[in-house]
Design a protein around this motif. Structure first.
Motif, mmCIF file in Angstrom:
data_model
loop_
_atom_site.group_PDB
_atom_site.id
_atom_site.type_symbol
_atom_site.label_atom_id
_atom_site.label_comp_id
_atom_site.label_asym_id
_atom_site.label_seq_id
_atom_site.Cartn_x
_atom_site.Cartn_y
_atom_site.Cartn_z
ATOM 1 N N SER A 1 0.830 -1.210 0.000
ATOM 2 C CA SER A 1 0.000 0.000 0.000
ATOM 3 C C SER A 1 0.863 1.259 0.000
ATOM 4 N N LEU A 2 1.931 1.259 0.807
ATOM 5 C CA LEU A 2 2.801 2.427 0.891
ATOM 6 C C LEU A 2 3.491 2.706 -0.438
ATOM 7 N N LEU A 3 4.061 1.680 -1.046
ATOM 8 C CA LEU A 3 4.759 1.875 -2.319
ATOM 9 C C LEU A 3 3.817 2.403 -3.393
ATOM 10 N N GLN A 4 2.621 1.824 -3.455
ATOM 11 C CA GLN A 4 1.690 2.276 -4.479
ATOM 12 C C GLN A 4 1.340 3.751 -4.296
ATOM 13 N N ASP A 5 1.101 4.158 -3.055
ATOM 14 C CA ASP A 5 0.690 5.541 -2.808
ATOM 15 C C ASP A 5 1.846 6.530 -2.905
ATOM 16 N N MET A 6 3.085 6.047 -2.891
ATOM 17 C CA MET A 6 4.228 6.936 -3.096
ATOM 18 C C MET A 6 4.572 7.089 -4.571
ATOM 19 N N PHE A 7 4.007 6.210 -5.418
ATOM 20 C CA PHE A 7 4.418 6.172 -6.815
ATOM 21 C C PHE A 7 3.321 6.539 -7.801
ATOM 22 N N TRP A 8 2.308 7.271 -7.351
ATOM 23 C CA TRP A 8 1.326 7.724 -8.323
ATOM 24 C C TRP A 8 1.965 8.744 -9.257
ATOM 25 N N LEU A 9 1.689 8.597 -10.549
ATOM 26 C CA LEU A 9 2.232 9.544 -11.515
ATOM 27 C C LEU A 9 1.688 10.949 -11.277
ATOM 28 N N ASP A 10 0.438 11.042 -10.854
ATOM 29 C CA ASP A 10 -0.165 12.329 -10.538
ATOM 30 C C ASP A 10 0.331 12.769 -9.159
ATOM 31 N N PRO A 11 1.103 13.850 -9.060
ATOM 32 C CA PRO A 11 1.647 14.256 -7.760
ATOM 33 C C PRO A 11 0.579 14.634 -6.749
ATOM 34 N N ARG A 12 -0.635 14.940 -7.208
ATOM 35 C CA ARG A 12 -1.709 15.271 -6.271
ATOM 36 C C ARG A 12 -2.168 14.047 -5.491
ATOM 37 N N ARG A 13 -1.857 12.852 -5.995
ATOM 38 C CA ARG A 13 -2.227 11.619 -5.300
ATOM 39 C C ARG A 13 -1.058 11.018 -4.529
ATOM 40 N N ARG A 14 0.134 11.518 -4.766
ATOM 41 C CA ARG A 14 1.334 10.979 -4.127
ATOM 42 C C ARG A 14 1.365 11.387 -2.657
ATOM 43 N N LEU A 15 1.753 10.464 -1.784
ATOM 44 C CA LEU A 15 1.740 10.748 -0.352
ATOM 45 C C LEU A 15 2.729 11.842 0.013
ATOM 46 N N SER A 16 2.344 12.647 0.989
ATOM 47 C CA SER A 16 3.218 13.686 1.519
ATOM 48 C C SER A 16 4.143 13.092 2.576
ATOM 49 N N LEU A 17 5.055 13.915 3.074
ATOM 50 C CA LEU A 17 5.983 13.481 4.118
ATOM 51 C C LEU A 17 5.233 12.971 5.343
ATOM 52 N N ASP A 18 4.277 13.745 5.849
ATOM 53 C CA ASP A 18 3.538 13.340 7.048
ATOM 54 C C ASP A 18 2.702 12.091 6.796
ATOM 55 N N GLN A 19 2.150 11.953 5.599
ATOM 56 C CA GLN A 19 1.345 10.770 5.289
ATOM 57 C C GLN A 19 2.201 9.509 5.239
ATOM 58 N N VAL A 20 3.413 9.615 4.717
ATOM 59 C CA VAL A 20 4.312 8.456 4.700
ATOM 60 C C VAL A 20 4.696 8.077 6.122
ATOM 61 N N ARG A 21 4.979 9.068 6.942
ATOM 62 C CA ARG A 21 5.364 8.791 8.330
ATOM 63 C C ARG A 21 4.249 8.093 9.101
ATOM 64 N N SER A 22 3.027 8.480 8.837
ATOM 65 C CA SER A 22 1.901 7.923 9.599
ATOM 66 C C SER A 22 1.312 6.682 8.950
ATOM 67 N N HIS A 23 1.902 6.219 7.842
ATOM 68 C CA HIS A 23 1.330 5.071 7.127
ATOM 69 C C HIS A 23 1.416 3.806 7.989
#
Length: 417
Positions: A395-417
Motif C-alpha cells: 500500500s505504501l509503495l503504491q501511494d508513493m508512486f502515483w504519476l499524478d503528484p496530487r495523489r502521491r503521499l506527503s511526508l507526514d502521510q508516509v510517516r503515519s502510514h
C-alpha cells in the motif's frame, strides 16, 4: 434496515464508512492546490535564488615543501596547469588564511565532474617555537571530506549543476539551521553533529584560491548506503528499510522546513556515519517559492527547470521537462518520489549491470508499480526474485508512486502510514 430486517446499528455504519474510505482515492494533503490544479499551475513561480556563496581564501603547500600556491600562481599558465595536474595524486596542505587551521589532503577518494574528492585531516598550528621559519602542524583527529573543483573546468562547463551553486545552497541551509537554533536558544553544534541531528550534510568550510574551489564537509566513516548494498550483494528487509526511512524522512523534513527542493534524491546520495544516514549532494537544490495571502505563506509550484538528476530516480514531472511544454512541479512531491525510489531500491537490492535478465525484471516491475499496477507485479517479484512485500508495504509503495503528484503521499502521510 440491515440484513434479516435487523435495524442498522452504529457499528455497521462505521464499518461501511471504513469500506467507503478505502475505496476513495487518497490525495496528497500537502499539495499546493487551494486555487484548483490548473489555476495553481498558472501561478507557478521561478525558484528562489540563493545568496552568492561566501568563500574564504586559502593557500596550498606541498608536504615537505614551503612553496605555497601564491608562489606557483606567479608562474605561467602552462606551468600552473601542469602543476595542478601533477598535484592530483600528491598529498598537500590547504592553509586557511586568517586562521590557525589547515587541511591535510591525504587520500584521493574518487573523481568528480570538476575535480576530485579527498579525505583530509584537520590540522592546528602548533604554538611550539622553532629556530627556522618552518611551521609545525598538529593533527587534531578530526577528518573531513574535501571536494576540490577546478575553476577552469567550472568556467568551461555548460552544465547548470556547478559547485559554487552547491556551496550557495549549503550555506543557505546552514543559515536556516542557525536561525532555528537561535530561536530555541540552543548553540549551534559542530558540522558533524548538526549533520547527524538534521540528517542533511552541513557545510564546514567553503574555500578558494586562484585555481580551485574547496567544498569542505564532514567525513562520513560508514561510506555510502549504496556501497553497502553492492558490497553485501543483498537487499534490506522491511525492518532495516524502516530504520533507514526514519533517517531519510527526517532529512526531508529539514529540507522542506528550510524551503529547499533537492531534486536529485537517490540512494547514491545517502551517507552513513555512526548508524545515522545523511543526505548529501546539494548541487541541484532549488529554493521553493512562497507567496503571502491573507497573512499566510502559500507554497507555489516551481516553473520547469529542465531534466535534472539520475534518470532512474527522476520523477515524472522532471522527466516531462525534457521537451516543451515544460511542466511546473511541486518541490515537495518531486522529492517524495525520490524517497519512494530509494525505498524500492533498498528492498529490491542492488542489480548488477552485467545481469541483464535480472535488471530487466526489476526495471519492468518498477515501471508497473509507478503506473499504479503494483498488484499485477507481486507474483513476478515473488517468483522471479523471491521478494515478498507485506500488505502495508504494498500500500505504501503504491501511494508513493502515483504519476499524478496530487495523489502521491506527503511526508507526514508516509510517516503515519
Amino acid at each position: 434496515l440491515g440484513h434479516n430486517d435487523r435495524p442498522l446499528e452504529r457499528t455497521d455504519i462505521s464499518c461501511n464508512k471504513k469500506r467507503i474510505q478505502k475505496k476513495r482515492k487518497r490525495m496528497n494533503d500537502d499539495y499546493p492546490h487551494p486555487l484548483g490544479h490548473e489555476q495553481e499551475r498558472a501561478r507557478a513561480r521561478d525558484p528562489i535564488l540563493f545568496p552568492a556563496p561566501d568563500l574564504g581564501r586559502c593557500t596550498r603547500a606541498a608536504i615537505g615543501n614551503d612553496r605555497s600556491s601564491q608562489d606557483r600562481n606567479n608562474h605561467s599558465d602552462s606551468d600552473s596547469d601542469s602543476d595542478s595536474d601533477s598535484e592530483e595524486e600528491e598529498e598537500h596542505l590547504v592553509i586557511l588564511e586568517g586562521s590557525k587551521e589547515a587541511l591535510w589532503l591525504r587520500e584521493n577518494l574518487r573523481d568528480t565532474k570538476y575535480g576530485y574528492l579527498w579525505e583530509a585531516d584537520v590540522l592546528r598550528r602548533s604554538q611550539q617555537q622553532t629556530t627556522s621559519d618552518e611551521v609545525i602542524w598538529n593533527v587534531t583527529g578530526e577528518k573531513c571530506a574535501v571536494k576540490r573543483s577546478s575553476w577552469e573546468k567550472i568556467r568551461k562547463a555548460k552544465c547548470t549543476e556547478k559547485p559554487e551553486k552547491e556551496v550557495a545552497a549549503m550555506q543557505y541551509i546552514k543559515s536556516r539551521i542557525e536561525n532555528w537554533r537561535n530561536e530555541d536558544n540552543i548553540p549551534m553544534e559542530p558540522p558533524m553533529d548538526e549533520s547527524l541531528k538534521t540528517n542533511v550534510a552541513v557545510l564546514r568550510n567553503a574555500l578558494t584560491d586562484d585555481t580551485f574551489l574547496y567544498t569542505v564537509t564532514p567525513f562520513f566513516e560508514g561510506g555510502g548506503l549504496l556501497d553497502g548494498l553492492i558490497n553485501e550483494c543483498t537487499r534490506f528487509n522491511e525492518a532495516e528499510a524502516r530504520y533507514c526511512m526514519d533517517h531519510i524522512l527526517n532529512g526531508i523534513e529539514t529540507l522542506q522546513r528550510a524551503g529547499i527542493c533537492h531534486r536529485n534524491l537517490s540512494i547514491e546520495n545517502l551517507m552513513i556515519h555512526s548508524g545515522h544516514i545523511t543526505i548529501i549532494d546539494m548541487g541541484t537544490c532549488l529554493g521553493i517559492p512562497y507567496e503571502e495571502e491573507e497573512g499566510q505563506q502559500h507554497r507555489r509550484l516551481i516553473r520547469g527547470q529542465g531534466p535534472c538528476g539520475k534518470w532512474k530516480f527522476m520523477s515524472p514531472e522532471i522527466r516531462c521537462s525534457i521537451t516543451p511544454p515544460i511542466t511546473p512541479f511541486d518541490g515537495h512531491a518531486v522529492d517524495m518520489w525520490g524517497v519512494g525510489t530509494i525505498l524500492f531500491t533498498m528492498l529490491v537490492g542492488f542489480v548488477s549491470l552485467d545481469n541483464e535478465r535480472e535488471q530487466h525484471f526489476v526495471e519492468n516491475a518498477f515501471h508497473h508499480i509507478s503506473s499504479g499496477r503494483i498488484h499485477g507485479v507481486l507474483p513476478f517479484l515473488n517468483e522471479r526474485l523471491n521478494i515478498h512485500f507485506s500488505p502495508e508495504l504494498v500500500s505504501l509503495l503504491q501511494d508513493m508512486f502515483w504519476l499524478d503528484p496530487r495523489r502521491r503521499l506527503s511526508l507526514d502521510q508516509v510517516r503515519s502510514h
